[in-house]
Scaffold this active site. Structure first.
Site, PDB file in Angstrom:
ATOM      1  N   LYS A  89       1.031  -1.245  -0.009  1.00 28.33           N
ATOM      2  CA  LYS A  89      -0.181   0.056  -0.197  1.00 28.33           C
ATOM      3  C   LYS A  89       0.918   1.212  -0.157  1.00 28.33           C
ATOM      4  CE  LYS A  89      -3.840   2.160   0.315  1.00 28.33           C
ATOM      5  NZ  LYS A  89      -3.372   2.950  -0.746  1.00 28.33           N
ATOM      6  N   GLN A 110       7.235   3.793   3.898  1.00 25.68           N
ATOM      7  CA  GLN A 110       5.891   3.491   3.895  1.00 25.68           C
ATOM      8  C   GLN A 110       5.577   2.233   4.787  1.00 25.68           C
ATOM      9  OE1 GLN A 110       3.994   5.512   1.649  1.00 25.68           O
ATOM     10  NE2 GLN A 110       2.184   5.063   2.896  1.00 25.68           N
ATOM     11  N   LYS A 113       5.356   3.426   8.339  1.00 25.57           N
ATOM     12  CA  LYS A 113       4.220   4.229   8.646  1.00 25.57           C
ATOM     13  C   LYS A 113       2.959   3.388   8.567  1.00 25.57           C
ATOM     14  CE  LYS A 113       4.152   7.644   5.458  1.00 25.57           C
ATOM     15  NZ  LYS A 113       3.837   8.287   4.344  1.00 25.57           N
ATOM     16  N   LYS A 125       5.278   1.791  -3.104  1.00 29.97           N
ATOM     17  CA  LYS A 125       5.439   3.069  -3.590  1.00 29.97           C
ATOM     18  C   LYS A 125       5.611   3.075  -5.081  1.00 29.97           C
ATOM     19  CE  LYS A 125       4.608   7.232  -2.263  1.00 29.97           C
ATOM     20  NZ  LYS A 125       4.095   8.075  -0.996  1.00 29.97           N
ATOM     21  N   GLY A 164      -2.735   8.462  -4.240  1.00 30.93           N
ATOM     22  CA  GLY A 164      -2.063   9.540  -4.623  1.00 30.93           C
ATOM     23  C   GLY A 164      -0.773   9.952  -3.965  1.00 30.93           C
ATOM     24  N   ASP A 165      -0.077  10.795  -4.222  1.00 33.52           N
ATOM     25  CA  ASP A 165       1.412  11.528  -3.838  1.00 33.52           C
ATOM     26  C   ASP A 165       1.298  12.754  -4.672  1.00 33.52           C
ATOM     27  OD1 ASP A 165       3.459  10.749  -1.630  1.00 33.52           O
ATOM     28  OD2 ASP A 165       4.315  11.695  -3.411  1.00 33.52           O
ATOM     29  N   THR A 208      -4.580  13.448   5.182  1.00 37.23           N
ATOM     30  CA  THR A 208      -3.239  13.539   5.620  1.00 37.23           C
ATOM     31  C   THR A 208      -2.843  14.919   6.491  1.00 37.23           C
ATOM     32  OG1 THR A 208      -2.727  12.573   3.478  1.00 37.23           O
ATOM     33  CG2 THR A 208      -0.645  13.653   4.653  1.00 37.23           C
ATOM     34  N   ASN A 239      -2.158  19.226  -1.612  1.00 37.19           N
ATOM     35  CA  ASN A 239      -3.279  18.539  -0.987  1.00 37.19           C
ATOM     36  C   ASN A 239      -2.931  18.505   0.741  1.00 37.19           C
ATOM     37  OD1 ASN A 239      -3.843  15.516   0.235  1.00 37.19           O
ATOM     38  ND2 ASN A 239      -5.536  16.301  -0.662  1.00 37.19           N
ATOM     39  N   SER A 376      -6.920   5.696   3.867  1.00 36.14           N
ATOM     40  CA  SER A 376      -6.735   5.035   2.554  1.00 36.14           C
ATOM     41  C   SER A 376      -7.363   3.556   3.109  1.00 36.14           C
ATOM     42  CB  SER A 376      -5.546   4.934   1.864  1.00 36.14           C
ATOM     43  OG  SER A 376      -5.400   6.061   0.804  1.00 36.14           O
TER      44      SER A 376
HETATM   45  P1  NDP Z   1       0.674  18.081  -4.086  1.00 35.19           P
HETATM   46  O1  NDP Z   1       1.191  17.314  -5.470  1.00 35.19           O
HETATM   47  O2  NDP Z   1      -0.567  18.086  -3.924  1.00 35.19           O
HETATM   48  O3  NDP Z   1       1.463  19.323  -3.658  1.00 35.19           O
HETATM   49  C1  NDP Z   1       2.765  19.295  -3.543  1.00 35.19           C
HETATM   50  C2  NDP Z   1       3.183  20.584  -3.216  1.00 35.19           C
HETATM   51  O4  NDP Z   1       4.655  20.599  -2.983  1.00 35.19           O
HETATM   52  C3  NDP Z   1       2.923  21.515  -4.173  1.00 35.19           C
HETATM   53  O5  NDP Z   1       2.731  22.878  -3.778  1.00 35.19           O
HETATM   54  C4  NDP Z   1       4.284  21.639  -4.850  1.00 35.19           C
HETATM   55  O6  NDP Z   1       4.723  22.856  -5.623  1.00 35.19           O
HETATM   56  C5  NDP Z   1       5.327  21.530  -3.602  1.00 35.19           C
HETATM   57  N1  NDP Z   1       6.577  20.933  -4.348  1.00 35.19           N
HETATM   58  C6  NDP Z   1       6.680  19.760  -4.768  1.00 35.19           C
HETATM   59  N2  NDP Z   1       7.974  19.444  -5.061  1.00 35.19           N
HETATM   60  C7  NDP Z   1       8.606  20.385  -4.759  1.00 35.19           C
HETATM   61  C8  NDP Z   1       9.931  20.755  -4.966  1.00 35.19           C
HETATM   62  N3  NDP Z   1      10.888  19.984  -5.433  1.00 35.19           N
HETATM   63  N4  NDP Z   1      10.539  21.909  -4.383  1.00 35.19           N
HETATM   64  C9  NDP Z   1       9.471  22.722  -3.818  1.00 35.19           C
HETATM   65  N5  NDP Z   1       8.262  22.598  -3.708  1.00 35.19           N
HETATM   66  C10 NDP Z   1       7.708  21.191  -4.193  1.00 35.19           C
HETATM   67  O7  NDP Z   1       1.342  16.904  -3.320  1.00 35.19           O
HETATM   68  P2  NDP Z   1       0.718  16.240  -1.714  1.00 35.19           P
HETATM   69  O8  NDP Z   1       0.533  17.473  -0.955  1.00 35.19           O
HETATM   70  O9  NDP Z   1      -0.031  15.202  -1.795  1.00 35.19           O
HETATM   71  O10 NDP Z   1       2.166  15.716  -1.105  1.00 35.19           O
HETATM   72  C11 NDP Z   1       3.044  16.448  -0.346  1.00 35.19           C
HETATM   73  C12 NDP Z   1       4.103  15.779   0.459  1.00 35.19           C
HETATM   74  O11 NDP Z   1       3.316  15.037   1.594  1.00 35.19           O
HETATM   75  C13 NDP Z   1       4.974  14.700  -0.372  1.00 35.19           C
HETATM   76  O12 NDP Z   1       6.078  14.741   0.432  1.00 35.19           O
HETATM   77  C14 NDP Z   1       4.079  13.423  -0.156  1.00 35.19           C
HETATM   78  O13 NDP Z   1       5.094  12.320  -0.249  1.00 35.19           O
HETATM   79  C15 NDP Z   1       3.764  13.535   1.272  1.00 35.19           C
HETATM   80  N6  NDP Z   1       2.298  13.064   1.637  1.00 35.19           N
HETATM   81  C16 NDP Z   1       1.215  13.009   0.882  1.00 35.19           C
HETATM   82  C17 NDP Z   1       0.088  12.201   1.332  1.00 35.19           C
HETATM   83  C18 NDP Z   1      -1.198  12.163   0.459  1.00 35.19           C
HETATM   84  O14 NDP Z   1      -2.142  11.654   1.054  1.00 35.19           O
HETATM   85  N7  NDP Z   1      -1.330  13.151  -0.540  1.00 35.19           N
HETATM   86  C19 NDP Z   1       0.128  11.078   2.406  1.00 35.19           C
HETATM   87  C20 NDP Z   1       1.346  11.616   3.193  1.00 35.19           C
HETATM   88  C21 NDP Z   1       2.516  12.138   2.674  1.00 35.19           C
HETATM   89  P3  NDP Z   1       4.327  23.014  -7.206  1.00 35.19           P
HETATM   90  O15 NDP Z   1       2.994  23.007  -7.497  1.00 35.19           O
HETATM   91  O16 NDP Z   1       5.022  24.244  -7.564  1.00 35.19           O
HETATM   92  O17 NDP Z   1       4.784  21.716  -7.813  1.00 35.19           O
HETATM   93  O1  2IT Z   2       3.193   8.777   1.590  1.00 35.02           O
HETATM   94  C1  2IT Z   2       1.937   8.353   1.708  1.00 35.02           C
HETATM   95  O2  2IT Z   2       1.434   7.790   2.853  1.00 35.02           O
HETATM   96  C2  2IT Z   2       0.930   8.739   0.827  1.00 35.02           C
HETATM   97  N1  2IT Z   2       1.138   9.283  -0.274  1.00 35.02           N
HETATM   98  C3  2IT Z   2      -0.381   8.176   0.744  1.00 35.02           C
HETATM   99  C4  2IT Z   2      -0.449   6.821   0.444  1.00 35.02           C
HETATM  100  C5  2IT Z   2      -1.831   6.040   0.266  1.00 35.02           C
HETATM  101  O3  2IT Z   2      -1.872   4.815   0.082  1.00 35.02           O
HETATM  102  O4  2IT Z   2      -2.904   6.502   0.728  1.00 35.02           O
END
Ligand code: NDP
Ligand code: 2IT
Length: 444
Positions: A89, A110, A113, A125, A164-165, A208, A239, A376
């Protein structure tokens, strides 16, 4: 060299040029030292060697055609890291920086976590070096369809369940699910983060960010404090960042800065989240727009400057290695008291040590951002049971999971002689269950 050092040394030799994977493994294995010392049978069973080696790595070609008719080829990845406690997952990341090292670091994190959530999910992943920025909906759809046309044969509701991520949200999950269903002719919970009309769960979108704030709230509460009146800096505006901001504000905090990969906004009156949502979720535009729309707000080119904004609580929610030693020192100098990681590995090893030495309450990613994958797993449960729970029901379960994670890692840290070190505590609390399951299942 002790057992941990030998495994790390071997990992670096066998996997050269994978710096993010080395970094994550170093943080994790160093935290696990007291566990393997207590269990000499783990070394005899080569448990750590097996733990750091993915069960399977799938690497594939993703060809697609853009709106102008040009053909592109991207790399597709799925690392099926560990299935000891449940089906693989973990999310899919679409970003030009994606490579095997990044997917492996995310996959390794992961595993622990997912174990911390207390739910039966293994670790995996995936993703692609595809850059969704500036692409039309049609291009995104064709890319997702091509990606799934290979991925479908490796996943399944009881085998591997992606989500997603970075770069993969509701739109992408919809296209991926549509193609899976078309090829397999089955409507099952093979992906999470689905829309509410086709098997998704309420609260998954918010999970998240909300979970991050719930666990931080618990850390504040046990210290007789709360979010009320606190100044908060949140990196990212995707997100995780958006829903962390929403929940922190609802608890009375003032969020003053956010960023995207081009630069950061500072709004001393407090960020207007409706404006951020309109720019990032609806228009898919740049955060720079915010300063043009909100009086008194500033925009600064470049990301790093955000850590010079004084705050009580920092929530890094964008990507790996956003906070290095220098940024951590700056935050400490300006009075930060709590750092909770919404992103995966946003603080580098030096940054973590700066925070811990300064007595900052540091909540590591695998605990602090586990609310997404936990929800999830709640989506998977609803899919299997053909059920649909209310917002309040899912939100209450999420909150309880986050509070439990806080206390489990706190207790584990104390039990293993490193009270208050939540990096070690989270690694230990997550690992114990995975290790027991692996030992019970023999050499596989
Ligand atoms: P999104 O794509 O929704 O948003 C990512 C954000 O981070 C955007 O604002 C983006 O800016 C910025 N970003 C991405 N890459 C870079 C970079 N190299 N330098 C600066 N800014 C950057 O992703 P999420 O919000 O889903 O994910 C954000 C983090 O949270 C990640 O590390 C992800 O692994 C982690 N995460 C996500 C989960 C989820 O459920 N979605 C769960 C647990 C962890 P821009 O738009 O300019 O690219
Ligand atoms: O980093 C993470 O935990 C995620 N991007 C969410 C993974 C998931 O399966 O919901």
């Amino acid at each position: 060299m002790d057992y941990v050092e030998r495994v790390l040394d071997q990992l670096k030799r066998k996997n050269p040029n994978e710096p993010e994977f080395h970094q994550a493994a170093t943080e994790i294995l160093n935290g696990l030292r007291p566990v393997v010392e207590k269990h000499p049978e783990y070394e005899k069973a080569a448990l750590l060697e097996r733990f750091v080696e993915p069960e399977r790595v799938v690497l594939f070609r993703v060809p697609w055609v853009d709106d102008a008719g040009a053909v592109h080829v991207n790399k597709g990845y799925r690392v099926q890291f560990n299935s000891a406690i449940g089906p693989y997952k973990g999310g899919l990341r679409f970003h030009p920086s994606v490579n095997l090292s990044i997917i492996k670091f995310l996959g390794l994190e992961q595993i622990l976590k997912n174990s911390l959530t207390g739910l039966p999910i293994g670790g995996g992943k995936g993703g692609s070096d595809f850059d969704p920025k500036g692409r039309s909906d049609g291009e995104i759809m064709r890319f997702c369809q091509s990606f799934m046309t290979e991925l479908y044969r490796h996943i399944g509701q009881d085998t591997d369940v992606p989500a997603g991520d970075i770069g993969v949200g509701g739109r992408e999950i919809g296209f991926l699910f549509g193609q899976y269903k078309r090829i397999r002719n089955e409507h099952v919970g093979v992906l999470t983060g689905r829309g509410l009309t086709y098997g998704g769960s309420l609260v998954r979108t918010e999970a998240t960010g909300y979970g991050l704030v719930y666990i931080t709230e618990e850390a504040l509460k046990v210290r007789g404090d709360s979010f009320k009146g606190k100044t908060v800096v949140i990196s990212g505006s995707g997100n995780v960042a958006i829903y962390a901001c929403e929940k922190a504000q609802s608890l009375g905090a003032k969020v003053v800065a956010m960023y995207d990969s081009n630069g950061y906004i500072y709004d001393k009156a407090g960020i207007r989240l409706d404006v951020v949502k309109q720019i990032k979720e609806v228009e898919r535009a740049r955060i720079k727009e915010y300063a043009a729309r909100v009086k008194g707000a500033e925009y600064h080119e470049g990301c790093k400057g955000i850590w010079s904004v004084p705050c009580d609580i920092a929530l890094p929610c964008a990507t790996q290695n956003e906070i290095d030693g220098d940024s951590a020192r700056l935050l400490v100098k300006n009075g930060v008291k709590y750092v909770a990681e919404g992103a995966n590995m946003p603080t580098d090893l030096e940054g973590i040590s700066v925070f811990q030495k300064a007595g900052v309450v540091f909540l590591p990613a695998k605990a602090a951002n586990a609310g997404g994958v936990a929800t999830s797993a709640l989506e998977m449960a609803q899919s299997s049971g053909r059920l649909f729970w209310s917002f309040e029901e899912v939100d209450a379960k999420l909150k309880k999971i986050m509070v439990d994670i806080y206390h489990n890692m706190d207790k584990a840290a104390e039990e293993y002689g490193c009270a208050g070190d939540y990096v070690a505590g989270a690694n230990i609390a997550g690992f114990i269950k995975v290790a027991a399951a692996m030992m019970a299942q023999g050499v596989v």
